[in-house]
Design an enzyme around this catalytic site. Structure first.
Site, mmCIF file in Angstrom:
data_model
loop_
_atom_site.group_PDB
_atom_site.id
_atom_site.type_symbol
_atom_site.label_atom_id
_atom_site.label_comp_id
_atom_site.label_asym_id
_atom_site.label_seq_id
_atom_site.Cartn_x
_atom_site.Cartn_y
_atom_site.Cartn_z
ATOM 1 C CG ASP A 16 -101.686 -6.157 33.671
ATOM 2 O OD1 ASP A 16 -101.355 -5.052 33.209
ATOM 3 O OD2 ASP A 16 -101.627 -7.207 33.020
ATOM 4 C CG ASP A 76 -102.539 -2.740 29.359
ATOM 5 O OD1 ASP A 76 -101.444 -2.627 28.776
ATOM 6 O OD2 ASP A 76 -102.757 -3.579 30.256
#
EC number: 3.4.23.36
Length: 166
Positions: free
Chosen positions: A123, A141
């Site tokens: 991330d 995402d």
């Protein structure tokens, strides 16, 4: 009778490839240029921040001992199979749904690659306001969320009427 792939929603699989290239490319750049936990401000309220996510969205089940890696990998594979079948069964002209499915598949495959290759999801997008930070996320995402939003949006749009022939 077999259908031409171009006449089905599979015509939109190029979106999956585009999402994968962009997502995996961005993660590669982060892994090559950032130390774990390193933050680089981009704009007010937006940082690049290298984080590892061993769970699902919002680090759900991140501290569960490792079984969640395989659980979430199985879910991702199942979702990709179901959405690919839905794309095959739909017409290529159903653009909104097929693009939505392709975005979700691309995002799911991007995160699946991370889980299987690294054991965690990379991330890097840190959105914040003042001292409040949203959960760090990645481009996969984002693709999944945009795809889901498009499916919901499609549900609210008027259905095209079929003109009756006399």
């Amino acid at each position: 009778m077999s259908k031409s792939i171009c006449s089905t929603g599979l015509r939109w699989l190029w979106v999956v490839v585009a999402v994968l290239i962009i997502d995996l490319g961005s993660k590669f750049l982060i892994l090559q240029n950032f130390a774990l936990g390193e933050t680089v401000p981009l704009f007010p309220s937006l940082n690049l921040h290298y984080a590892r996510n061993y769970g699902a969205a919002f680090s759900f089940l991140a501290d569960s001992g490792g079984w969640q890696r395989w659980f979430f990998s199985g879910i991702a594979i199942g979702i990709c199979v179901v959405l690919t079948v839905l794309m095959y069964r739909s017409k290529a002209t159903q653009k909104l749904n097929n693009i939505a499915y392709a975005l979700i598949i691309g995002g799911a495959l991007g995160n699946l690659f991370d889980r299987l290759w690294h054991g965690f999801v990379v991330d890097m997008i840190d959105f914040y306001v003042g001292d409040w930070h949203f959960a760090t996320f990645n481009l996969a995402d984002s693709a999944i969320c945009i795809g889901a939003a498009l499916i919901v949006l499609e549900g609210f749009l008027p259905k095209p009427t079929v003109k009756e022939q006399a």
